[in-house]
Design an enzyme around this catalytic site. Sequence first.
Site, PDB file in Angstrom:
ATOM      1  CG  MET A  29      37.623 -97.149 -21.606  1.00  0.00           C
ATOM      2  SD  MET A  29      38.727 -98.290 -20.761  1.00  0.00           S
ATOM      3  CE  MET A  29      40.275 -97.487 -21.013  1.00  0.00           C
ATOM      4  CB  ALA A  31      38.826 -89.042 -19.210  1.00  0.00           C
ATOM      5  CG  HIS A  36      37.064 -89.606 -26.573  1.00  0.00           C
ATOM      6  ND1 HIS A  36      37.796 -89.124 -25.524  1.00  0.00           N
ATOM      7  CD2 HIS A  36      37.286 -90.944 -26.609  1.00  0.00           C
ATOM      8  CE1 HIS A  36      38.443 -90.112 -24.943  1.00  0.00           C
ATOM      9  NE2 HIS A  36      38.160 -91.228 -25.580  1.00  0.00           N
ATOM     10  CD  GLN A  60      39.939-101.685 -22.061  1.00  0.00           C
ATOM     11  OE1 GLN A  60      38.774-101.913 -22.369  1.00  0.00           O
ATOM     12  NE2 GLN A  60      40.688-100.819 -22.743  1.00  0.00           N
ATOM     13  N   GLY A 148      39.623 -94.635 -32.785  1.00  0.00           N
ATOM     14  CA  GLY A 148      40.741 -93.756 -33.138  1.00  0.00           C
ATOM     15  C   GLY A 148      41.972 -94.563 -33.528  1.00  0.00           C
ATOM     16  CE  LYS A 150      45.565 -92.405 -27.535  1.00  0.00           C
ATOM     17  NZ  LYS A 150      46.096 -93.543 -26.747  1.00  0.00           N
ATOM     18  CG  ASP A 151      44.150 -96.773 -28.432  1.00  0.00           C
ATOM     19  OD1 ASP A 151      45.095 -96.988 -27.675  1.00  0.00           O
ATOM     20  OD2 ASP A 151      43.313 -95.872 -28.230  1.00  0.00           O
ATOM     21  CG  MET A 185      44.329 -84.593 -28.452  1.00  0.00           C
ATOM     22  SD  MET A 185      42.837 -83.705 -28.870  1.00  0.00           S
ATOM     23  CE  MET A 185      43.555 -82.132 -29.307  1.00  0.00           C
ATOM     24  CB  SER A 186      45.842 -90.044 -24.664  1.00  0.00           C
ATOM     25  OG  SER A 186      45.683 -91.001 -23.646  1.00  0.00           O
TER      26      SER A 186
HETATM   27  O1  PAF Z   1      39.808 -97.355 -26.601  1.00  0.00           O
HETATM   28  C1  PAF Z   1      39.135 -97.402 -25.552  1.00  0.00           C
HETATM   29  O2  PAF Z   1      38.793 -96.374 -24.941  1.00  0.00           O
HETATM   30  C2  PAF Z   1      38.725 -98.752 -25.009  1.00  0.00           C
HETATM   31  O3  PAF Z   1      39.721 -99.697 -25.226  1.00  0.00           O
HETATM   32  C3  PAF Z   1      37.361 -99.247 -25.512  1.00  0.00           C
HETATM   33  C4  PAF Z   1      37.389 -99.485 -27.008  1.00  0.00           C
HETATM   34  C5  PAF Z   1      36.293 -98.217 -25.168  1.00  0.00           C
HETATM   35  C6  PAF Z   1      36.995-100.567 -24.827  1.00  0.00           C
HETATM   36  O4  PAF Z   1      36.906-100.432 -23.451  1.00  0.00           O
END
Ligand code: PAF
Length: 281
Positions: A29, A31, A36, A60, A148, A150-151, A185-186
């Site tokens: 997404m 940033a 990343h 989302q 990642g 993290k999620d 990191m986020s």
């Molecule tokens: O983890 C994210 O940044 C988002 O949930 C993703 C996987 C890009 C979907 O919008």
Amino acid sequence: MVIHTQKKLLVQALSSAKKNDKIGFVPTMGALHKGHISLVKKALEENDLVVVSIFVNPTQFNNSADLQKYPRTPEDDISLLKNLNGKVMVYLPEISDLYEGSVSAKNYNFGGLENEMEGKHRKGHFDGVGTIVNKLFRIVKPDAAYFGEKDFQQLQIVKKLATIEKLPIRIVGCPILRENNGLAMSSRNKRLSAKQFEESAIIYKTLKEVREKFNTASIAGLNALVAERFLQNPNFKLEYFEIANEKTLKTAKRKNKGSKFRAFIAVFADEVRLIDNIPLN
Ligand code: PAF
């Protein structure tokens, strides 16, 4: 590096590449931060060409203020990606390129994974993630996609999504990258004040304490310990802390032998929501 803003042109470019090349995919997404970039580097190691999507997906977000305030830094993102060695293609679409007609999510059943933790606290979040990741997978048709840890719940859900949608894509989980003080990191970290950033060390410090005590303390005892640590620090509000089975993501009642457990946490620093997790055994 090529940047596409229209899926039609991205699909055209990819269909000629696909004949010979292995395609890796990193959905984001934007940033972008070092976390990343580590996913993109891993994807470049394992593929001939890597597609990075940058799209803040409205379906989302269960909170419109969070969507509005989500950091958007496309120019910085592009310069970070330009510095990498390897073939990178960026997909930077407008909402209408991905959502024709209504901007809405499909209802998914991820076998219960969607009802735990983040799913309880962010209603509809994983329907939105499933919807957009499915759309992107069908456009990019990658050999492998990189997410990642993290999620971690999202990672498990995307693995399930690929099975449900019968998409032959290898889903690769990549380790969490941390700031010097341990904060995962986020993109949301950009919204923290300097003081909040510094004090956010409490999150990883507490998770590490849980990991150290996991073999000797009870689960109830560990839950109480975490609640206490956050009560002592009024600048952070604990939304949830859970020790869960890594596979099912169900809250662990006891430490069954042979199961893998992970601790998961969500915390608010004012209105900025931070999540993290740690493997326990
Ligand atoms: O983890 C994210 O940044 C988002 O949930 C993703 C996987 C890009 C979907 O919008």
